[in-house]
Design a protein around this motif. Structure first.
Motif, mmCIF file in Angstrom:
data_model
loop_
_atom_site.group_PDB
_atom_site.id
_atom_site.type_symbol
_atom_site.label_atom_id
_atom_site.label_comp_id
_atom_site.label_asym_id
_atom_site.label_seq_id
_atom_site.Cartn_x
_atom_site.Cartn_y
_atom_site.Cartn_z
ATOM 1 N N THR A 8 39.188 50.127 41.900
ATOM 2 C CA THR A 8 40.576 49.659 41.806
ATOM 3 C C THR A 8 40.782 48.252 42.343
ATOM 4 O OG1 THR A 8 41.106 50.646 43.938
ATOM 5 C CG2 THR A 8 41.466 51.999 41.984
ATOM 6 N N ILE A 9 39.807 47.702 42.999
ATOM 7 C CA ILE A 9 39.988 46.395 43.635
ATOM 8 C C ILE A 9 40.182 45.274 42.617
ATOM 9 C CG2 ILE A 9 37.558 45.758 43.856
ATOM 10 C CD1 ILE A 9 38.304 44.898 46.760
ATOM 11 N N GLY A 10 39.550 45.386 41.461
ATOM 12 C CA GLY A 10 39.720 44.360 40.428
ATOM 13 C C GLY A 10 41.130 44.352 39.873
ATOM 14 N N ARG A 11 41.684 45.543 39.635
ATOM 15 C CA ARG A 11 43.046 45.637 39.122
ATOM 16 C C ARG A 11 44.058 45.114 40.146
ATOM 17 N NH1 ARG A 11 44.074 51.240 37.464
ATOM 18 N NH2 ARG A 11 44.117 51.585 39.690
ATOM 19 N N VAL A 12 43.835 45.437 41.414
ATOM 20 C CA VAL A 12 44.726 44.959 42.475
ATOM 21 C C VAL A 12 44.687 43.437 42.548
ATOM 22 C CG1 VAL A 12 45.101 44.944 44.967
ATOM 23 C CG2 VAL A 12 44.590 47.087 43.802
ATOM 24 N N ALA A 13 43.493 42.861 42.441
ATOM 25 C CA ALA A 13 43.369 41.404 42.471
ATOM 26 C C ALA A 13 44.058 40.775 41.266
ATOM 27 C CB ALA A 13 41.895 41.004 42.514
ATOM 28 N N PHE A 14 43.921 41.403 40.098
ATOM 29 C CA PHE A 14 44.579 40.885 38.903
ATOM 30 C C PHE A 14 46.095 40.912 39.074
ATOM 31 C CE2 PHE A 14 46.657 41.363 34.828
ATOM 32 C CZ PHE A 14 46.091 40.343 34.083
ATOM 33 N N LEU A 15 46.610 42.042 39.554
ATOM 34 C CA LEU A 15 48.059 42.158 39.720
ATOM 35 C C LEU A 15 48.597 41.201 40.783
ATOM 36 C CD1 LEU A 15 48.454 46.014 39.362
ATOM 37 C CD2 LEU A 15 49.063 44.249 37.695
ATOM 38 N N ALA A 16 47.766 40.876 41.773
ATOM 39 C CA ALA A 16 48.184 39.920 42.788
ATOM 40 C C ALA A 16 48.328 38.515 42.200
ATOM 41 C CB ALA A 16 47.173 39.906 43.932
ATOM 42 N N ARG A 30 44.182 28.992 27.183
ATOM 43 C CA ARG A 30 43.496 30.125 26.586
ATOM 44 C C ARG A 30 43.077 31.109 27.666
ATOM 45 N NH1 ARG A 30 38.889 27.249 23.318
ATOM 46 N NH2 ARG A 30 38.028 27.907 25.274
ATOM 47 N N ASN A 31 42.857 32.346 27.277
ATOM 48 C CA ASN A 31 42.422 33.378 28.229
ATOM 49 C C ASN A 31 41.138 32.982 28.943
ATOM 50 O OD1 ASN A 31 44.561 34.813 27.245
ATOM 51 N ND2 ASN A 31 43.374 36.619 26.668
ATOM 52 N N LYS A 32 40.229 32.381 28.194
ATOM 53 C CA LYS A 32 38.932 32.019 28.773
ATOM 54 C C LYS A 32 39.090 30.962 29.863
ATOM 55 C CE LYS A 32 34.479 32.170 26.989
ATOM 56 N NZ LYS A 32 33.677 32.295 25.814
ATOM 57 N N GLU A 33 39.987 30.013 29.654
ATOM 58 C CA GLU A 33 40.217 28.969 30.653
ATOM 59 C C GLU A 33 40.853 29.544 31.913
ATOM 60 O OE1 GLU A 33 42.766 26.395 28.472
ATOM 61 O OE2 GLU A 33 41.140 25.460 27.341
ATOM 62 N N VAL A 34 41.812 30.447 31.727
ATOM 63 C CA VAL A 34 42.483 31.070 32.872
ATOM 64 C C VAL A 34 41.483 31.919 33.645
ATOM 65 C CG1 VAL A 34 44.302 32.674 33.565
ATOM 66 C CG2 VAL A 34 44.707 31.053 31.703
ATOM 67 N N PHE A 35 40.655 32.661 32.934
ATOM 68 C CA PHE A 35 39.662 33.497 33.595
ATOM 69 C C PHE A 35 38.656 32.646 34.362
ATOM 70 C CE2 PHE A 35 35.510 35.614 33.550
ATOM 71 C CZ PHE A 35 35.817 36.727 34.323
ATOM 72 N N ALA A 36 38.205 31.543 33.778
ATOM 73 C CA ALA A 36 37.232 30.677 34.441
ATOM 74 C C ALA A 36 37.805 30.106 35.743
ATOM 75 C CB ALA A 36 36.812 29.543 33.506
ATOM 76 N N GLU A 37 39.100 29.807 35.738
ATOM 77 C CA GLU A 37 39.727 29.257 36.929
ATOM 78 C C GLU A 37 39.860 30.301 38.048
ATOM 79 O OE1 GLU A 37 44.029 27.377 38.139
ATOM 80 O OE2 GLU A 37 43.213 26.938 36.149
ATOM 81 N N LEU A 38 40.118 31.541 37.685
ATOM 82 C CA LEU A 38 40.369 32.584 38.681
ATOM 83 C C LEU A 38 39.227 33.593 38.829
ATOM 84 C CD1 LEU A 38 44.060 33.352 37.723
ATOM 85 C CD2 LEU A 38 43.258 32.003 39.663
ATOM 86 N N GLU A 39 38.108 33.323 38.219
ATOM 87 C CA GLU A 39 37.009 34.297 38.174
ATOM 88 C C GLU A 39 36.551 34.738 39.566
ATOM 89 O OE1 GLU A 39 32.704 34.872 35.973
ATOM 90 O OE2 GLU A 39 33.662 32.901 35.989
ATOM 91 N N ALA A 40 36.408 33.811 40.488
ATOM 92 C CA ALA A 40 35.920 34.153 41.831
ATOM 93 C C ALA A 40 36.917 35.030 42.585
ATOM 94 C CB ALA A 40 35.645 32.880 42.616
ATOM 95 N N LYS A 41 38.196 34.864 42.325
ATOM 96 C CA LYS A 41 39.207 35.634 43.028
ATOM 97 C C LYS A 41 39.423 37.024 42.422
ATOM 98 C CE LYS A 41 41.714 31.438 44.157
ATOM 99 N NZ LYS A 41 42.945 30.673 43.923
ATOM 100 N N LEU A 42 39.113 37.176 41.142
ATOM 101 C CA LEU A 42 39.427 38.419 40.452
ATOM 102 C C LEU A 42 38.340 39.488 40.575
ATOM 103 C CD1 LEU A 42 41.062 37.097 37.173
ATOM 104 C CD2 LEU A 42 42.176 37.986 39.196
ATOM 105 N N THR A 43 37.102 39.126 40.588
ATOM 106 C CA THR A 43 35.948 40.042 40.649
ATOM 107 C C THR A 43 35.974 41.100 39.542
ATOM 108 O OG1 THR A 43 36.987 41.604 42.191
ATOM 109 C CG2 THR A 43 35.738 39.761 43.154
ATOM 110 N N ILE A 44 36.377 40.711 38.332
ATOM 111 C CA ILE A 44 36.311 41.588 37.169
ATOM 112 C C ILE A 44 35.650 40.824 36.033
ATOM 113 C CG2 ILE A 44 38.311 43.033 37.757
ATOM 114 C CD1 ILE A 44 39.996 41.326 35.861
ATOM 115 N N SER A 45 35.242 41.549 35.006
ATOM 116 C CA SER A 45 34.603 40.899 33.864
ATOM 117 C C SER A 45 35.666 40.274 32.954
ATOM 118 C CB SER A 45 33.791 41.921 33.070
ATOM 119 O OG SER A 45 34.651 42.867 32.470
ATOM 120 N N TYR A 46 35.206 39.421 32.051
ATOM 121 C CA TYR A 46 36.118 38.757 31.126
ATOM 122 C C TYR A 46 36.767 39.772 30.184
ATOM 123 C CZ TYR A 46 37.779 35.694 27.393
ATOM 124 O OH TYR A 46 38.551 35.069 26.464
#
Length: 121
Positions: A8-16, A30-46
């Protein structure tokens, strides 16, 4: 029911970070750009990021190819429906009864049909 924290930690990080993600997407990123920027904080896959964007931000239902069908649609049969036997007569369960003058459609292959076209191969 207790949940494993790692699930559940990935979903909590996403919602935060949901407000930040929504703002970036509304600005046209684009989704890919947003994910690349927040990837370290989210700890979920693309792919999981995209599923969460669909579920929590855009609100669209994911009607992907893996959905279960609710009803099976059967193709129409090439033969007419069998007619019931008149009452009092026994009917052979293996044979289908057709109207008078109707024959079953049959395919007969004739290798010597006279077709000499070579472009069919």
């Amino acid at each position: 029911m207790t949940y494993d924290r790692s699930k559940t930690i990935g979903r909590v990080a996403f919602l935060a970070h949901c407000d930040v993600i929504r703002d970036l997407l509304e600005k046209g990123h684009r989704n890919k750009e947003v994910f690349a920027e927040l990837e370290a904080k989210l700890t979920i896959s693309y792919s999981q990021f995209n599923r969460y964007v669909l579920r929590y931000i855009t609100g669209e239902q994911n009607n992907g190819h893996q959905r279960k069908r609710t009803a099976q649609i059967s193709p129409p049969t090439p033969y007419p429906a069998p007619t019931p036997a008149p009452s009092g007569e026994a009917r052979n369960s293996d044979a289908q009864v057709f109207k008078t003058g109707q024959k079953r459609a049959q395919f007969k292959h004739d290798p010597n049909s006279g077709n000499t076209r070579d472009d069919l191969i």
